[in-house]
Design a protein around this motif. Structure first.
Motif, PDB file in Angstrom:
ATOM      1  N   ILE A   1       0.866  -1.177   0.000  1.00  0.00           N
ATOM      2  CA  ILE A   1       0.000   0.000   0.000  1.00  0.00           C
ATOM      3  C   ILE A   1       0.902   1.227   0.000  1.00  0.00           C
ATOM      4  O   ILE A   1       1.618   1.481   0.971  1.00  0.00           O
ATOM      5  N   ASN A   2       0.878   1.974  -1.077  1.00  0.00           N
ATOM      6  CA  ASN A   2       1.793   3.102  -1.258  1.00  0.00           C
ATOM      7  C   ASN A   2       1.055   4.427  -1.078  1.00  0.00           C
ATOM      8  O   ASN A   2       0.344   4.878  -1.964  1.00  0.00           O
ATOM      9  N   ALA A   3       1.244   5.049   0.080  1.00  0.00           N
ATOM     10  CA  ALA A   3       0.702   6.381   0.318  1.00  0.00           C
ATOM     11  C   ALA A   3       1.806   7.429   0.234  1.00  0.00           C
ATOM     12  O   ALA A   3       1.549   8.619   0.367  1.00  0.00           O
ATOM     13  N   GLY A   4       3.040   6.977   0.025  1.00  0.00           N
ATOM     14  CA  GLY A   4       4.192   7.865  -0.093  1.00  0.00           C
ATOM     15  C   GLY A   4       4.672   7.900  -1.528  1.00  0.00           C
ATOM     16  O   GLY A   4       3.900   8.163  -2.449  1.00  0.00           O
ATOM     17  N   THR A   5       5.969   7.596  -1.726  1.00  0.00           N
ATOM     18  CA  THR A   5       6.562   7.560  -3.059  1.00  0.00           C
ATOM     19  C   THR A   5       7.227   6.207  -3.285  1.00  0.00           C
ATOM     20  O   THR A   5       8.076   5.790  -2.502  1.00  0.00           O
ATOM     21  N   LEU A   6       6.830   5.538  -4.351  1.00  0.00           N
ATOM     22  CA  LEU A   6       7.516   4.348  -4.835  1.00  0.00           C
ATOM     23  C   LEU A   6       8.372   4.808  -5.998  1.00  0.00           C
ATOM     24  O   LEU A   6       7.848   5.291  -7.007  1.00  0.00           O
ATOM     25  N   ARG A   7       9.684   4.690  -5.834  1.00  0.00           N
ATOM     26  CA  ARG A   7      10.620   5.155  -6.862  1.00  0.00           C
ATOM     27  C   ARG A   7      11.374   3.958  -7.423  1.00  0.00           C
ATOM     28  O   ARG A   7      11.841   3.106  -6.680  1.00  0.00           O
ATOM     29  N   LYS A   8      11.530   3.914  -8.729  1.00  0.00           N
ATOM     30  CA  LYS A   8      12.390   2.946  -9.400  1.00  0.00           C
ATOM     31  C   LYS A   8      13.572   3.725  -9.923  1.00  0.00           C
ATOM     32  O   LYS A   8      13.429   4.606 -10.768  1.00  0.00           O
ATOM     33  N   SER A   9      14.766   3.434  -9.361  1.00  0.00           N
ATOM     34  CA  SER A   9      15.962   4.168  -9.771  1.00  0.00           C
ATOM     35  C   SER A   9      17.165   3.237  -9.769  1.00  0.00           C
ATOM     36  O   SER A   9      17.142   2.172  -9.170  1.00  0.00           O
ATOM     37  N   GLY A  10      18.215   3.664 -10.428  1.00  0.00           N
ATOM     38  CA  GLY A  10      19.503   3.003 -10.288  1.00  0.00           C
ATOM     39  C   GLY A  10      19.733   1.743 -11.089  1.00  0.00           C
ATOM     40  O   GLY A  10      20.869   1.379 -11.314  1.00  0.00           O
ATOM     41  N   ALA A  11      18.717   1.023 -11.512  1.00  0.00           N
ATOM     42  CA  ALA A  11      18.903  -0.217 -12.254  1.00  0.00           C
ATOM     43  C   ALA A  11      18.122  -0.136 -13.568  1.00  0.00           C
ATOM     44  O   ALA A  11      16.999   0.334 -13.602  1.00  0.00           O
ATOM     45  N   ALA A  12      18.738  -0.607 -14.639  1.00  0.00           N
ATOM     46  CA  ALA A  12      18.150  -0.465 -15.972  1.00  0.00           C
ATOM     47  C   ALA A  12      17.201  -1.596 -16.346  1.00  0.00           C
ATOM     48  O   ALA A  12      16.474  -1.488 -17.320  1.00  0.00           O
ATOM     49  N   GLY A  13      17.181  -2.688 -15.578  1.00  0.00           N
ATOM     50  CA  GLY A  13      16.314  -3.828 -15.881  1.00  0.00           C
ATOM     51  C   GLY A  13      14.929  -3.654 -15.278  1.00  0.00           C
ATOM     52  O   GLY A  13      14.458  -2.545 -15.068  1.00  0.00           O
ATOM     53  N   THR A  14      14.290  -4.795 -14.952  1.00  0.00           N
ATOM     54  CA  THR A  14      12.904  -4.793 -14.477  1.00  0.00           C
ATOM     55  C   THR A  14      12.812  -5.112 -12.998  1.00  0.00           C
ATOM     56  O   THR A  14      13.380  -6.098 -12.529  1.00  0.00           O
TER      57      THR A  14
END
Length: 181
Positions: free
Chosen positions: A114-127
């Motif tokens: 449950i994301n009420a903040g920030t879900l960030r995808k960073s730093g890795a180029a894959g999935t």
């Protein structure tokens, strides 16, 4: 950790957690300006990261989850897969920074993120894959690579997105079929 025990990482402390289980009834609290480096182990109880606190998931292993993790600070997921049993719940009200190309795998019918903040995808180029039931009134900040939110469990739990979604140039977001926008 013994059942019904409490461990608090106080202001300025660093806890290096390399094995063991936070048992059902047990808890770990990470205070402001404290850091827990989680290299191995299981969460069956409760983990709370307070504002200004940090949890670093650091080892390329499988982490077992059937408790509750409440984040008001920063979780940096740099390595390893998170295996969630049916009672596993992540309440993210801070920053959850996925810097790895790993997965949150469902080991039961209803683990939830449950994301009420920030879900960030960073730093890795894959999935990076989140294979838990997912809802977000918060922000998805996709900076690099691909993020797959792929829930295939109980049909009563839909993927719900009501917050802002930001995709940088070249970033990919994949959503499963049971989605409400």
């Amino acid at each position: 950790m013994a059942s019904n025990s409490t461990l608090t990482a106080v202001n300025g402390s660093v806890v290096n957690w390399s094995s063991g289980t936070i048992s059902s009834g047990g808890s770990l609290t990470v205070a402001s300006n404290a850091v827990v480096n989680w290299a191995n182990g299981s969460i069956d109880g409760a983990v709370t990261i307070n504002t200004g606190g940090a949890l670093n998931i650091t080892n390329n292993t499988t982490y077992y989850f059937q408790g509750t993790l409440t984040n008001h600070g920063t979780v940096t997921w740099s390595a390893g897969n998170l295996y969630g049993y049916s009672s596993a719940v992540v309440h993210n009200a801070g920053l959850w920074d996925a810097r790895s190309d790993n997965s949150m795998v469902a080991g039961g019918p209803t683990p939830q993120f449950i994301n009420a903040g920030t879900l960030r995808k960073s730093g890795a180029a894959g999935t990076t894959t989140i294979g838990w039931a997912f809802s977000t009134p918060g922000t998805i900040d996709q900076q690099t690579g691909a993020l797959s939110i792929n829930w295939s469990g109980a049909n009563t739990l839909r993927q719900t997105f009501t917050g802002p979604i930001s995709l940088n140039n070249g970033a990919t977001l994949t959503l499963s079929s049971n989605v409400t926008l």
